[in-house]
Design a protein around this motif. Structure first.
Motif, PDB file in Angstrom:
ATOM      1  N   HIS A 104       0.815  -1.212   0.000  1.00 55.80           N
ATOM      2  CA  HIS A 104       0.000   0.000   0.000  1.00 55.80           C
ATOM      3  C   HIS A 104       0.852   1.265   0.000  1.00 55.80           C
ATOM      4  O   HIS A 104       0.336   2.372  -0.235  1.00 55.80           O
ATOM      5  N   LYS A 105       2.158   1.131   0.233  1.00 59.92           N
ATOM      6  CA  LYS A 105       3.060   2.275   0.234  1.00 59.92           C
ATOM      7  C   LYS A 105       3.639   2.563  -1.149  1.00 59.92           C
ATOM      8  O   LYS A 105       4.370   3.530  -1.334  1.00 59.92           O
ATOM      9  N   ASN A 106       3.337   1.716  -2.136  1.00 68.41           N
ATOM     10  CA  ASN A 106       3.849   1.927  -3.485  1.00 68.41           C
ATOM     11  C   ASN A 106       3.221   3.143  -4.145  1.00 68.41           C
ATOM     12  O   ASN A 106       2.107   3.561  -3.786  1.00 68.41           O
ATOM     13  N   ARG A 107       3.916   3.699  -5.139  1.00 65.24           N
ATOM     14  CA  ARG A 107       3.324   4.752  -5.950  1.00 65.24           C
ATOM     15  C   ARG A 107       2.135   4.201  -6.730  1.00 65.24           C
ATOM     16  O   ARG A 107       2.003   2.989  -6.917  1.00 65.24           O
ATOM     17  N   GLN A 108       1.282   5.088  -7.208  1.00 65.90           N
ATOM     18  CA  GLN A 108       0.078   4.653  -7.917  1.00 65.90           C
ATOM     19  C   GLN A 108       0.437   3.897  -9.198  1.00 65.90           C
ATOM     20  O   GLN A 108      -0.200   2.904  -9.556  1.00 65.90           O
ATOM     21  N   SER A 109       1.480   4.362  -9.900  1.00 69.26           N
ATOM     22  CA  SER A 109       1.875   3.725 -11.152  1.00 69.26           C
ATOM     23  C   SER A 109       3.202   2.996 -10.976  1.00 69.26           C
ATOM     24  O   SER A 109       4.252   3.629 -10.813  1.00 69.26           O
ATOM     25  N   ILE A 110       3.158   1.666 -10.999  1.00 72.40           N
ATOM     26  CA  ILE A 110       4.383   0.871 -10.845  1.00 72.40           C
ATOM     27  C   ILE A 110       4.545  -0.122 -12.001  1.00 72.40           C
ATOM     28  O   ILE A 110       5.335  -1.071 -11.917  1.00 72.40           O
ATOM     29  N   GLU A 111       3.800   0.099 -13.090  1.00 76.55           N
ATOM     30  CA  GLU A 111       3.850  -0.837 -14.211  1.00 76.55           C
ATOM     31  C   GLU A 111       5.263  -0.993 -14.777  1.00 76.55           C
ATOM     32  O   GLU A 111       5.699  -2.104 -15.085  1.00 76.55           O
ATOM     33  N   GLY A 112       5.975   0.125 -14.928  1.00 76.55           N
ATOM     34  CA  GLY A 112       7.327   0.049 -15.456  1.00 76.55           C
ATOM     35  C   GLY A 112       8.255  -0.721 -14.535  1.00 76.55           C
ATOM     36  O   GLY A 112       9.104  -1.502 -14.988  1.00 76.55           O
ATOM     37  N   SER A 113       8.112  -0.513 -13.238  1.00 81.91           N
ATOM     38  CA  SER A 113       8.924  -1.243 -12.263  1.00 81.91           C
ATOM     39  C   SER A 113       8.644  -2.738 -12.326  1.00 81.91           C
ATOM     40  O   SER A 113       9.562  -3.562 -12.262  1.00 81.91           O
ATOM     41  N   ILE A 114       7.383  -3.094 -12.483  1.00 84.24           N
ATOM     42  CA  ILE A 114       7.011  -4.513 -12.588  1.00 84.24           C
ATOM     43  C   ILE A 114       7.577  -5.125 -13.863  1.00 84.24           C
ATOM     44  O   ILE A 114       8.086  -6.256 -13.850  1.00 84.24           O
ATOM     45  N   ARG A 115       7.520  -4.398 -14.984  1.00 80.69           N
ATOM     46  CA  ARG A 115       8.074  -4.911 -16.239  1.00 80.69           C
ATOM     47  C   ARG A 115       9.573  -5.175 -16.110  1.00 80.69           C
ATOM     48  O   ARG A 115      10.079  -6.212 -16.573  1.00 80.69           O
ATOM     49  N   ARG A 116      10.296  -4.234 -15.506  1.00 78.66           N
ATOM     50  CA  ARG A 116      11.731  -4.445 -15.324  1.00 78.66           C
ATOM     51  C   ARG A 116      12.013  -5.637 -14.421  1.00 78.66           C
ATOM     52  O   ARG A 116      12.931  -6.427 -14.676  1.00 78.66           O
ATOM     53  N   ASN A 117      11.224  -5.777 -13.369  1.00 80.72           N
ATOM     54  CA  ASN A 117      11.425  -6.903 -12.464  1.00 80.72           C
ATOM     55  C   ASN A 117      11.170  -8.234 -13.165  1.00 80.72           C
ATOM     56  O   ASN A 117      11.904  -9.209 -12.973  1.00 80.72           O
ATOM     57  N   ASN A 118      10.143  -8.277 -14.012  1.00 78.74           N
ATOM     58  CA  ASN A 118       9.856  -9.506 -14.761  1.00 78.74           C
ATOM     59  C   ASN A 118      11.005  -9.849 -15.712  1.00 78.74           C
ATOM     60  O   ASN A 118      11.370 -11.020 -15.863  1.00 78.74           O
TER      61      ASN A 118
END
Length: 339
Positions: A239-253
């Motif tokens: 719940h402490k994440n920023r609203q938009s984390i799609e790019g972070s998730i893509r890099r992690n994948n």
């Protein structure tokens, strides 16, 4: 394209002497104006001194050296370079893979808030370390003489408060901790000003990602490998994440896809640093451009690093440096997109 360079500083001796050399580097540089713009004119020095004195008192001596090297009053140097009680900092991007063999990561942000300094230091008062400076005494990432490698990953300014910056926290870890276990204990004690991940590994095969916020610390650990970008993954922290984390998730994948490829250290560094990599970014205007790649081999004790679009891959036998053998290089040269 614009020329982009990072100076290499090698210094041994007292913390004051190290600070003096750092201060001389910063004197009359454009980044001083950037730090003037984002820091407060004065900070609560009593609180700063209390925290530093209990954990890393030598950093107060280093700040004194910086003060003399730049030619400014000590309290001004503390406000500019301590990493304490900063206003909210803009988002930055970072990606890391940690295995039992290697630590590899990218740092993505703006060259206007980038020291442009890679330091190898051996103080009389702390462990020797090598890493990229941030705000003078702080570090984006680095490794110490015990083979503990650490890097920061911005998550959010949720619950932002007066406390230590992540880069000052990394410096304290490198200076005083010899293992991942010790680093976790220290990070649980420090007053964090914002939400950050700390990726880390050591030569004892300790691996961890510490999810730190002003309200507490949660740790992710694994026996073989971990990946880390710019979002929290633990259920109690998401719940402490920023609203938009799609790019972070893509890099992690993407990182999870390459971590099992049995690549060499140089091959992993290439995966991170080549300009058409999914991990390399050139949006410097939006504060999201890759500035450097840092890696460390736990088995060989070797640092391999490069800066944006550089033809130079700097390799350092860090244990050889620790015993007194300087490297010949004094600067790394690269290129960034015009901004």
């Amino acid at each position: 394209m614009s020329n982009f360079n990072v100076r290499i500083l090698q210094t041994r001796g007292s913390s004051f002497d190290i600070g003096l050399e750092i201060g001389k580097f910063f004197k009359d540089t454009p980044v001083m104006n950037s730090y003037e713009a984002i820091t407060k004119p004065e900070i609560d020095y009593v609180s700063l001194k209390s925290i530093f004195s209990s954990i890393s008192p030598h950093l107060l001596e280093e700040l004194e050296g910086i003060s003399e090297g730049v030619g400014i009053p000590f309290n001004k140097a503390a406000a500019l370079f301590s990493g304490y009680d900063l206003p909210r900092v803009a988002a930055m991007g970072c990606s890391a893979v940690i295995t039992n063999e290697y630590y590899v990561r990218n740092y993505d942000f703006s060259p206007f808030l980038y020291d442009g300094l890679f330091s190898l230091i051996k103080s009389n008062n702390s462990y020797a370390s090598a890493g990229y400076n941030l705000q003078g005494i702080g570090r984006h990432d680095g490794v110490n003489e015990h083979g503990l490698a650490v890097g920061l990953h911005f998550v959010s300014n949720m619950e932002h408060t007066k406390g230590l910056s992540a880069w000052t926290s990394i410096r304290m870890v490198l200076d005083t901790c010899s293992s991942v276990d010790e680093a976790i204990l220290l990070l649980k004690e420090l007053p964090h000003s914002a939400c950050y991940n700390f990726s880390m590994g050591d030569r004892k095969e300790g691996l961890a990602v510490v999810e730190a916020s002003p309200q507490g610390v949660i740790t992710r650990e694994h026996s073989d490998h971990l990946t880390c970008t710019n979002h929290f993954q633990q259920e109690n922290h998401i719940h402490k994440n920023r609203q938009s984390i799609e790019g972070s998730i893509r890099r992690n994948n993407y990182l999870q896809g390459i971590q099992d490829a049995e690549l060499t250290q140089a091959e992993l560094v290439y995966k991170f640093s080549v300009k058409d990599s999914p991990l390399f970014f050139r949006d410097y205007k939006a504060l999201f451009g890759t500035l450097h790649t840092f890696s460390y081999s736990f088995n060989e004790g070797k640092v391999v690093t490069t800066i944006a679009q550089s033809e130079q891959l700097l390799e350092i036998d860090f244990q050889d440096w620790v015993v007194g053998n300087d490297i010949a290089e004094i600067q790394m040269d690269g290129l960034i997109e015009n901004i």
